[in-house]
Design an enzyme around this catalytic site. Sequence first.
Site, PDB file in Angstrom:
ATOM      1  N   ILE A   1       0.830  -1.203   0.000  1.00  0.00           N
ATOM      2  CA  ILE A   1       0.000   0.000   0.000  1.00  0.00           C
ATOM      3  C   ILE A   1       0.866   1.255   0.000  1.00  0.00           C
ATOM      4  CG2 ILE A   1      -1.745   1.279   1.313  1.00  0.00           C
ATOM      5  CD1 ILE A   1      -2.584  -1.444   2.504  1.00  0.00           C
ATOM      6  N   GLU A   2       1.921   1.246   0.800  1.00  0.00           N
ATOM      7  CA  GLU A   2       2.721   2.450   0.987  1.00  0.00           C
ATOM      8  C   GLU A   2       3.557   2.809  -0.233  1.00  0.00           C
ATOM      9  OE1 GLU A   2       2.864   4.700   3.181  1.00  0.00           O
ATOM     10  OE2 GLU A   2       1.762   3.899   4.900  1.00  0.00           O
ATOM     11  N   SER A   3       4.247   1.841  -0.800  1.00  0.00           N
ATOM     12  CA  SER A   3       5.259   2.153  -1.821  1.00  0.00           C
ATOM     13  C   SER A   3       5.210   1.242  -3.030  1.00  0.00           C
ATOM     14  CB  SER A   3       6.657   2.041  -1.197  1.00  0.00           C
ATOM     15  OG  SER A   3       6.878   0.699  -0.755  1.00  0.00           O
TER      16      SER A   3
END
Length: 398
Positions: free
Chosen positions: A139-141
């Site tokens: 999700i983040e990167s």
Amino acid sequence: MTNRTTWQRLILSASSSTLTALLLCASVPTQASAPTSGFSAKTPNTDVASSSAYVSHFWDALVLEPQTAWSQLRKSFAWQDQRLSAQAQARVDKWIEHYRASPENIATITQRATPWLAFITQQVDARNLPGEIALIPFIESSFDPSARSHRGAAGLWQFMPGTGDALGLVRNGHYDGRLDVITSTQAALDYIEMQADQWYDGNLPLSLAAYNAGAGTVNRAVRNAQSQGKSGHYWNLQLPNETMQYVPKLHAIAAIVADPERYNVNLPEIEAEPAFAKVQLSHSLTLSEASRLLDVEQSALAELNPGLLNGAIDPRSAQTLLVPDEASHAMIAKLSQGESQSAQVAEPIPDTYRVERGDNLSTIAARHNLTQQHIMRLNAIERPDTLQPGQLLTLSDS
């Protein structure tokens, strides 16, 4: 926590004598399984056939599926059997459909996770955290350790500069700990656990919301919900839209990983063990030199060590070099022992340092192998954020 089957536990813990005893027990029918009539001690062929069947069943039970990073991750999932409210499940289902609509994106992101997934899963499992936490970089990167956001966040776990500094991630012109998968993973898991314990009585969904939006934002939302007679759990909070989607996204991608065939998704093959080895260095070394010494591609070293901004490791900032697992173990040992033509004696610490634009106390301390507290004590600095360009700092007691 990873759950193992009974047979797996036996395999992992049994000695050869224990296995022999198990075989003997397996070869003798129990009283409950013996015929109640017509049984005769003079029927050796029947006994042999029965014993063979039991031995066969025993060995059948020992046949385990090959372990992969995905199978290890699925074992540590903890949220897949949770029953969510209809409203919460609808939020998760929305993201499942979103990801299913673009299977090529999932394929790209999970392929990018190949070097890192096994390591991260092991770190999450070692802390008895739900396996779903290992998918936060999705999700983040998008599992890109070099990712940078327009707001200044960087790395697999997307740390903002201030947060990274507070967690002790060294950041200077030569190295950025936010891009180092080893150190940033430890920092991220520390941060998630710390916030869960400090603010939310161990409630991880609330801690993940705070990871995304900040504890202040989440704490206000919890108080508002409770003032309206609600429980204050994540699913009934009013939060910024990105944070409202954060946990549903994690549930959704975990559901797909848990049963990819159901969602017509193909996951890449990823080994159960990390694809890299760690080399502890006490001397400076360029990736070009490491490439030559280890006989591996320099590009492979660069991909595994994105935190090295100038293509070299300086032990004053970082001490761990990641190398492909297929590199010569003998050469890895030699590098760890400092047997390299590039070995250098560390420069002496200067007596003073003049602050340059862009410097902060963390980077100055790391550059000179000092602690922030040491510099603050010598210079009577009460707050580390008060440094000014041109300021002369004392670095040595002498």
